[in-house]
Design an enzyme around this catalytic site. Structure first.
Site, PDB file in Angstrom:
ATOM      1  N   GLU A 271      17.942  -1.005   2.965  1.00  0.00           N
ATOM      2  CA  GLU A 271      17.606  -0.891   4.389  1.00  0.00           C
ATOM      3  C   GLU A 271      16.231  -1.502   4.637  1.00  0.00           C
ATOM      4  O   GLU A 271      15.300  -1.264   3.871  1.00  0.00           O
ATOM      5  CB  GLU A 271      17.534   0.578   4.849  1.00  0.00           C
ATOM      6  CG  GLU A 271      18.822   1.353   4.844  1.00  0.00           C
ATOM      7  CD  GLU A 271      18.585   2.782   5.329  1.00  0.00           C
ATOM      8  OE1 GLU A 271      17.510   3.064   5.908  1.00  0.00           O
ATOM      9  OE2 GLU A 271      19.473   3.626   5.120  1.00  0.00           O
ATOM     10  N   GLU A 325      21.845   3.543  17.948  1.00  0.00           N
ATOM     11  CA  GLU A 325      22.688   4.741  17.802  1.00  0.00           C
ATOM     12  C   GLU A 325      22.074   5.882  18.608  1.00  0.00           C
ATOM     13  O   GLU A 325      21.059   6.467  18.218  1.00  0.00           O
ATOM     14  CB  GLU A 325      22.822   5.113  16.326  1.00  0.00           C
ATOM     15  CG  GLU A 325      23.440   4.004  15.484  1.00  0.00           C
ATOM     16  CD  GLU A 325      23.350   4.289  13.995  1.00  0.00           C
ATOM     17  OE1 GLU A 325      24.116   5.144  13.503  1.00  0.00           O
ATOM     18  OE2 GLU A 325      22.490   3.672  13.330  1.00  0.00           O
ATOM     19  N   LYS A 328      21.385   9.728  17.087  1.00  0.00           N
ATOM     20  CA  LYS A 328      20.571  10.008  15.908  1.00  0.00           C
ATOM     21  C   LYS A 328      19.471  10.997  16.259  1.00  0.00           C
ATOM     22  O   LYS A 328      18.856  10.913  17.323  1.00  0.00           O
ATOM     23  CB  LYS A 328      19.955   8.718  15.361  1.00  0.00           C
ATOM     24  CG  LYS A 328      20.962   7.779  14.711  1.00  0.00           C
ATOM     25  CD  LYS A 328      20.275   6.748  13.827  1.00  0.00           C
ATOM     26  CE  LYS A 328      19.791   7.377  12.544  1.00  0.00           C
ATOM     27  NZ  LYS A 328      19.276   6.362  11.585  1.00  0.00           N
ATOM     28  N   GLU A 334      14.156   6.136  16.011  1.00  0.00           N
ATOM     29  CA  GLU A 334      15.339   6.293  15.162  1.00  0.00           C
ATOM     30  C   GLU A 334      16.617   5.843  15.863  1.00  0.00           C
ATOM     31  O   GLU A 334      17.587   5.455  15.210  1.00  0.00           O
ATOM     32  CB  GLU A 334      15.480   7.745  14.712  1.00  0.00           C
ATOM     33  CG  GLU A 334      14.475   8.165  13.657  1.00  0.00           C
ATOM     34  CD  GLU A 334      14.660   7.418  12.346  1.00  0.00           C
ATOM     35  OE1 GLU A 334      15.804   7.253  11.905  1.00  0.00           O
ATOM     36  OE2 GLU A 334      13.647   6.994  11.762  1.00  0.00           O
TER      37      GLU A 334
END
Length: 397
Positions: A271, A325, A328, A334
């Site tokens: 990542e 997203e 999250k 985030e």
């Protein structure tokens, strides 16, 4: 001729060689070092078949998911896209039992191969952090049991087993040659490295220069973390020069492994990314910085770069993440690491025209005419050319 002039001449020759490779079609393999993480913590994400179309339009052939979602694994059958799956952290205590591990592989992996190209199993994710060390003890028994189950099915030749770590496992990381593991994880890291060496599997890390910059923007130059042109830093022990933080982080892990006796373990990035939005106090989280980080990273991946310590070994990197997203937990950042919005539109302008009209809601990727297809192909190769020229020119000046 001075050494600097010779270096410049050599680099210019390198540019022309790269261009010749592009036009001969041999440079295509360099793109295979780039993958992207496909997170699913959102209530408005496109269906897996539309995600496949999106990945194909981007010419990305590798992805990773954070579970073994049967809908995704079924949809990816015969897509020729490599996929790495993840065993969730909370499942690891169950896998201490070899029989349970065998049942897990039988139900979560076996039904989908070989049609779905599962190439790796990540056993947990960041099992050791500064805030939680309770899971790290489950890692090696689970890894060994999952691998044994794959051996029994004859799948170990195709599927590697590993576990991605955060940089919290390092006690020292600066300069890179001083890289070493924290004493409290050194023993389990040695066991992991021993397993990885025996199975010829990579050591995966999650590397986020963003966090280092956010915590210390006064001391860390933003250009150094964004892969922009900068003076960089030279490791006083190896004399290796680093023009970006991510490569320094990767090499710090490689040096840490070498200190335990494992000099040939490949280090890959599971990542890395940059948020396009953040809360007050999340310094640096912006569309401009996110676009700069990911664009520069992708350009280097297109050029097939290695790190200073392993210049001739192409570095495999998975960008985080494909989509924003909205579900999250945690700070706003985030939720905003995605290159794309859930509707398939770009979250910010990466500057690549081949991406600008891509949408995940298209039922299929089609071209209205041979001229349009040729135009897309020309744009793609132009990106590769510019990528390689930019990387080499950064070395020249």
């Amino acid at each position: 001729m001075t050494s600097r002039t010779f270096t410049r001449h050599s680099s210019l020759i390198h540019v022309f060689l790269l261009l010749s490779l592009v036009f001969s079609g041999n440079i295509l393999q360099t793109v295979t070092s780039l993958g992207i993480n496909y997170g699913q913590v959102g209530n408005n994400l496109p269906s897996p078949d539309k995600v496949i179309n999106l990945l194909r339009s981007l010419r990305i052939t590798k992805t990773r998911i954070y579970d073994t979602n049967p809908q995704i694994l079924s949809a990816f059958a015969n897509s020729n896209i490599e996929i790495i799956v993840t065993i969730e952290n909370q499942v690891l205590p169950l896998l201490q039992d070899p029989q349970q591990a065998t049942q897990w592989v039988d139900s979560h992996i076996k039904p989908y191969v070989p049609a779905t190209r599962i190439t790796g199993i990540m056993v947990g994710n960041e099992l050791f952090t500064d805030d939680d060390s309770s899971l790290i003890g489950y890692m090696m028994p689970a890894i060994i049991n999952i691998h044994k189950a794959l051996v029994q099915l004859g799948l170990d030749r195709y599927i590697q087993v590993s576990s991605p770590s955060s940089l919290a496992v390092l006690g020292e990381s600066y300069p890179p040659s001083a890289g070493s593991f924290k004493p409290e994880v050194s023993s389990v890291m040695q066991q992991l490295l021993d397993f990885l060496e025996a199975t010829k599997s990579p050591f995966w890390i999650n590397a986020y220069p963003y966090f280092a910059y956010k915590d210390n923007p006064q001391e860390i130059p933003v250009d150094y973390v964004l892969f922009n042109r900068n003076i960089g830093m030279t490791d006083p022990n190896t004399r290796l020069h680093y023009d970006n933080m991510m490569y320094a982080q990767v090499d710090a892990v490689a040096f840490a492994a070498a200190k335990l006796g494992y000099r040939n373990i490949e280090v890959r990035v599971a990542e890395t990314g940059w948020p396009s939005k953040g809360d007050v106090g999340e310094i640096g989280a912006s569309p401009v910085n996110a676009a700069t980080y990911n664009r520069n990273l992708m350009m280097r991946q297109f050029a097939g770069e290695g790190t200073p310590a392993r210049r001739n070994a192409r570095l495999d990197v998975y960008i985080f993440a494909l989509f924003n997203e909205d579900m999250k937990p945690g700070p706003t950042s985030e939720k905003n690491y995605g290159i794309f919005q859930p509707d398939g539109s770009l979250a910010y302008n990466l500057g690549f025209s081949t991406m600008s009209t891509t949408t995940a809601n298209s039922e299929s990727v089609t071209y209205s005419s041979s001229a349009t297809k040729a135009k897309r192909s020309l744009e793609y190769w132009t990106i590769l050319i510019l990528a390689m020229v930019q990387v080499v020119m950064l070395r020249l000046f």
